[in-house]
Enzyme design. Structure first.
Site, short mmCIF file in Angstrom:
data_model
loop_
_atom_site.label_atom_id
_atom_site.label_comp_id
_atom_site.label_asym_id
_atom_site.label_seq_id
_atom_site.Cartn_x
_atom_site.Cartn_y
_atom_site.Cartn_z
CB SER A 143 -2.46 1.17 -6.53
OG SER A 143 -1.83 1.06 -5.91
CE1 TYR A 156 1.81 2.99 -9.02
CE2 TYR A 156 1.24 2.28 -6.80
CZ TYR A 156 1.01 2.19 -7.93
OH TYR A 156 0.22 1.20 -8.51
#
Length: 270
Positions: A143, A156
């Site tokens: 990501s 995250y």
């Protein structure tokens, strides 16, 4: 004929979003595609849509036995495994350190890391023997949060940084037999959900972000679709196109790394 014709590709989380786009792309490339998918409804949809072109296995990426069951079915079907793509993940909807209760932070950490980090590790463990035998590859979805703060909350973001360490370590441990790399997409149209511990299991990423907000922060000034990111995976999976890359993380961030101090991009008036 594609370099990936009759290659055996195993993708986690293939029922929606980037995972589904990868399933579509690798089938287009002529590969034999399998996926491990948590949702029974998505498994049924995959089977109905792709028929004999997909081996869709219902299972949980946090369960090694489910991985092993999927690998056994892949080897029975194809006789080999050429590439494992660890893709299933969850997001934390930017849950911050200060505003998240301590007990929720703890349970949310374990749930999110079980999927985003342990899920990758278990998949690598289950697939390693077959990939060593085929001298294949592993690719893990990262990501923009693997490089920058603000692409999620601390849970995250830390999980994606942990995944970069896993990629490097596995690339070292499995060389010279298996190439291990990562692809880090930026925000896109997907159904990415959050941890149940944070009350986010029914909340998708597009309920927290809008296409306009995502496009505005990207120097390339467009709202990415999952299919926009499949190219790097195809390249990394191809033995002909990727003989030399291992331990590499491709930052597919639509230009985030070159944002200017005064402007997102200098060519907006071109």
């Amino acid at each position: 004929m594609s370099d990936l014709h009759n290659e055996s590709i195993f993708i986690t989380g293939g029922g929606s979003g980037l995972g589904l786009a990868l399933v579509e792309r690798f089938i287009e490339e002529g590969a034999q595609v399998a996926t491990l998918e948590l949702s029974a409804a998505k498994v049924a949809s995959l089977r109905q849509r792709f028929g004999e072109h997909i081996l869709a296995v219902e299972g949980n990426v946090t369960c090694y036995a489910d991985y092993q069951r999927a690998v056994d079915q892949i080897l029975t079907r194809s006789g080999k495994l050429d590439c494992f793509i660890g893709n299933a993940g969850i997001w934390d909807h930017n849950a911050s350190l200060v505003n998240t209760p301590a007990e929720t932070l703890e349970t949310g950490f374990h749930e999110l890391f079980n999927v985003n980090v342990l899920g990758y590790l278990l998949g690598a463990k289950a697939c390693a023997p077959a990939l060593i035998a085929s001298e294949g590859s592993m690719i893990f979805t990262l990501s923009n949060a693997a490089w920058y703060p603000g692409g999620g909350g601390p849970l995250y973001t830390t999980s994606k940084h942990a995944a970069t360490g896993l990629i490097r370590q596995l690339a070292y441990e499995l060389a010279p037999k298996v190439r291990v790399n990562g692809v880090g997409p930026c925000g896109m149209a997907s159904d990415l959900r959050g941890p149940q511990a944070l009350g986010q299991s029914e909340t998708s990423i597009m309920q927290s972000l809008t296409p306009e907000k995502i496009a505005a922060i990207l120097p390339l000034q467009f709202f990415p679709q999952p299919a926009d990111f499949t190219g790097p995976y195809v390249m990394l999976a191809s033995r002909r196109n990727n003989r030399a890359l291992s331990g590499v993380m491709i930052n597919a961030d639509a230009g985030l790394a070159i944002r200017g101090i005064r402007h997102v991009a200098a060519g907006l008036d071109l």
